[in-house]
Design an enzyme around this catalytic site. Sequence first.
Site, PDB file in Angstrom:
ATOM      1  N   THR A  60      -5.268  -8.208  10.336  1.00  0.00           N
ATOM      2  CA  THR A  60      -5.841  -6.780   9.698  1.00  0.00           C
ATOM      3  C   THR A  60      -5.630  -5.778  10.409  1.00  0.00           C
ATOM      4  O   THR A  60      -4.662  -4.718  10.080  1.00  0.00           O
ATOM      5  CB  THR A  60      -7.242  -6.906   9.522  1.00  0.00           C
TER       6      THR A  60
ATOM      7  N   ASN B  92      -1.855  -0.297   7.406  1.00  0.00           N
ATOM      8  CA  ASN B  92      -1.399  -1.432   7.788  1.00  0.00           C
ATOM      9  C   ASN B  92      -0.400  -2.097   6.513  1.00  0.00           C
ATOM     10  O   ASN B  92      -0.512  -3.283   6.529  1.00  0.00           O
ATOM     11  CB  ASN B  92      -2.599  -2.438   8.123  1.00  0.00           C
TER      12      ASN B  92
ATOM     13  N   HIS C  96      -1.598  -5.487   1.006  1.00  0.00           N
ATOM     14  CA  HIS C  96      -2.921  -6.080   0.893  1.00  0.00           C
ATOM     15  C   HIS C  96      -2.337  -7.633   0.613  1.00  0.00           C
ATOM     16  O   HIS C  96      -1.698  -7.843  -0.029  1.00  0.00           O
ATOM     17  CB  HIS C  96      -3.919  -5.774   0.117  1.00  0.00           C
TER      18      HIS C  96
ATOM     19  N   ARG D   6       2.937  -6.638   9.241  1.00  0.00           N
ATOM     20  CA  ARG D   6       1.789  -5.935  10.179  1.00  0.00           C
ATOM     21  C   ARG D   6       2.540  -5.778  11.489  1.00  0.00           C
ATOM     22  O   ARG D   6       2.329  -4.697  12.134  1.00  0.00           O
ATOM     23  CB  ARG D   6       0.519  -6.050   9.896  1.00  0.00           C
TER      24      ARG D   6
ATOM     25  N   PHE E 129     -15.698   2.527   7.018  1.00  0.00           N
ATOM     26  CA  PHE E 129     -14.334   3.086   6.740  1.00  0.00           C
ATOM     27  C   PHE E 129     -13.995   2.719   5.295  1.00  0.00           C
ATOM     28  O   PHE E 129     -12.928   3.240   4.815  1.00  0.00           O
ATOM     29  CB  PHE E 129     -13.444   2.222   7.428  1.00  0.00           C
TER      30      PHE E 129
ATOM     31  N   GLU F 254      -8.800 -10.860  -7.983  1.00  0.00           N
ATOM     32  CA  GLU F 254      -8.057  -9.683  -7.739  1.00  0.00           C
ATOM     33  C   GLU F 254      -6.739  -9.566  -8.832  1.00  0.00           C
ATOM     34  O   GLU F 254      -6.346  -8.718  -9.437  1.00  0.00           O
ATOM     35  CB  GLU F 254      -7.266  -9.623  -6.428  1.00  0.00           C
TER      36      GLU F 254
ATOM     37  N   LYS G 107       0.974  -1.150  -0.076  1.00  0.00           N
ATOM     38  CA  LYS G 107       0.063   0.109   0.039  1.00  0.00           C
ATOM     39  C   LYS G 107       0.666   1.149   0.163  1.00  0.00           C
ATOM     40  O   LYS G 107       2.110   1.196   0.252  1.00  0.00           O
ATOM     41  CB  LYS G 107      -0.934   0.071   1.018  1.00  0.00           C
TER      42      LYS G 107
ATOM     43  N   ARG H  64      -1.174 -14.788   3.893  1.00  0.00           N
ATOM     44  CA  ARG H  64      -2.048 -14.150   5.029  1.00  0.00           C
ATOM     45  C   ARG H  64      -1.274 -14.264   6.429  1.00  0.00           C
ATOM     46  O   ARG H  64      -1.126 -13.172   7.138  1.00  0.00           O
ATOM     47  CB  ARG H  64      -3.345 -14.835   5.236  1.00  0.00           C
TER      48      ARG H  64
HETATM   49  P1  DAT Z   1      -7.520  -7.548   5.085  1.00  0.00           P
HETATM   50  O1  DAT Z   1      -6.641  -6.375   4.732  1.00  0.00           O
HETATM   51  O2  DAT Z   1      -6.747  -7.786   6.254  1.00  0.00           O
HETATM   52  O3  DAT Z   1      -7.813  -8.552   4.259  1.00  0.00           O
HETATM   53  P2  DAT Z   1     -10.193  -6.556   5.306  1.00  0.00           P
HETATM   54  O4  DAT Z   1     -10.236  -7.088   3.776  1.00  0.00           O
HETATM   55  O5  DAT Z   1     -11.283  -6.985   6.145  1.00  0.00           O
HETATM   56  O6  DAT Z   1      -8.733  -7.070   5.836  1.00  0.00           O
HETATM   57  O7  DAT Z   1     -10.146  -5.198   4.989  1.00  0.00           O
HETATM   58  C1  DAT Z   1      -9.514  -4.403   3.938  1.00  0.00           C
HETATM   59  C2  DAT Z   1      -8.758  -3.109   4.915  1.00  0.00           C
HETATM   60  O8  DAT Z   1      -9.891  -2.230   4.917  1.00  0.00           O
HETATM   61  C3  DAT Z   1      -7.950  -3.557   5.763  1.00  0.00           C
HETATM   62  O9  DAT Z   1      -6.666  -3.733   5.252  1.00  0.00           O
HETATM   63  C4  DAT Z   1      -7.775  -2.024   6.515  1.00  0.00           C
HETATM   64  C5  DAT Z   1      -9.229  -1.579   6.216  1.00  0.00           C
HETATM   65  N1  DAT Z   1     -10.159  -1.853   7.384  1.00  0.00           N
HETATM   66  C6  DAT Z   1     -10.558  -3.217   7.636  1.00  0.00           C
HETATM   67  N2  DAT Z   1     -11.441  -2.906   8.804  1.00  0.00           N
HETATM   68  C7  DAT Z   1     -11.165  -1.903   9.395  1.00  0.00           C
HETATM   69  C8  DAT Z   1     -11.857  -1.060  10.554  1.00  0.00           C
HETATM   70  N3  DAT Z   1     -12.561  -1.753  11.169  1.00  0.00           N
HETATM   71  N4  DAT Z   1     -11.737   0.237  10.696  1.00  0.00           N
HETATM   72  C9  DAT Z   1     -10.610   0.734   9.673  1.00  0.00           C
HETATM   73  N5  DAT Z   1     -10.370   0.120   8.666  1.00  0.00           N
HETATM   74  C10 DAT Z   1     -10.610  -1.066   8.394  1.00  0.00           C
HETATM   75 MG    MG Z   2      -9.235  -8.447   2.857  1.00  0.00          MG
END
Ligand code: DAT
Ligand code: MG
Length: 148
Positions: free
Chosen positions: A91, A112, A115, A102, A57, A126, A9, A85
């Site tokens: 996350t 974070n 991805h 992370r 978010f 993707e 990112k 992962r």
């Molecule tokens: P990941 O990136 O671990 O697959 P995700 O797909 O649930 O997590 O969410 C995508 C991104 O969105 C994550 O990297 C950071 C953001 N995100 C997820 N949950 C969040 C939250 N509760 N508050 C703020 N940002 C969040």
């Molecule tokens: Mg995700």
Amino acid sequence: MEQTFIMIKPDGVQRGLIGEIICRFEKKGFTLKGLKMISVERSFAEKHYADLSSKPFFNGLVEYIVSGPVVAMIWEGKNVVLTGRKIIGATNPAAAESGTIRGDYAIDIGRNVIHGSDAVESAQKEIALWFPDGPVNWQSSVHPWIYE
Ligand code: DAT
Ligand code: MG
């Protein structure tokens, strides 16, 4: 062989973590099958995170992804989606184990660093979105030294 989509990112790029992140996947034994640095449009970021469009978010997440260039990659190997992962960590960096990307390099959930696809099916989607021409076709010559 299984493939996953990994993206460094904008914060990871700005903080000089590209080499460190590639190093972790490379040293593990996974094979790099696609790599590009790219600044994405808002609409593209929205498509990538379409599953999260109803989340509070979502807008902030899209702003973050378009805030600078990202590094998009395809990594290949046995169980690379799940293992990727694990290399990335939880996350929320506050919950991510030390030794994960992370856990070692991030503090806030909205910064974070990286991805990684969460399932084989989402990885395929993707990869098709980010690499419409598909992966680079090459085979690593160290394959027999990594797989028995
Ligand atoms: P990941 O990136 O671990 O697959 P995700 O797909 O649930 O997590 O969410 C995508 C991104 O969105 C994550 O990297 C950071 C953001 N995100 C997820 N949950 C969040 C939250 N509760 N508050 C703020 N940002 C969040
Ligand atoms: Mg995700």
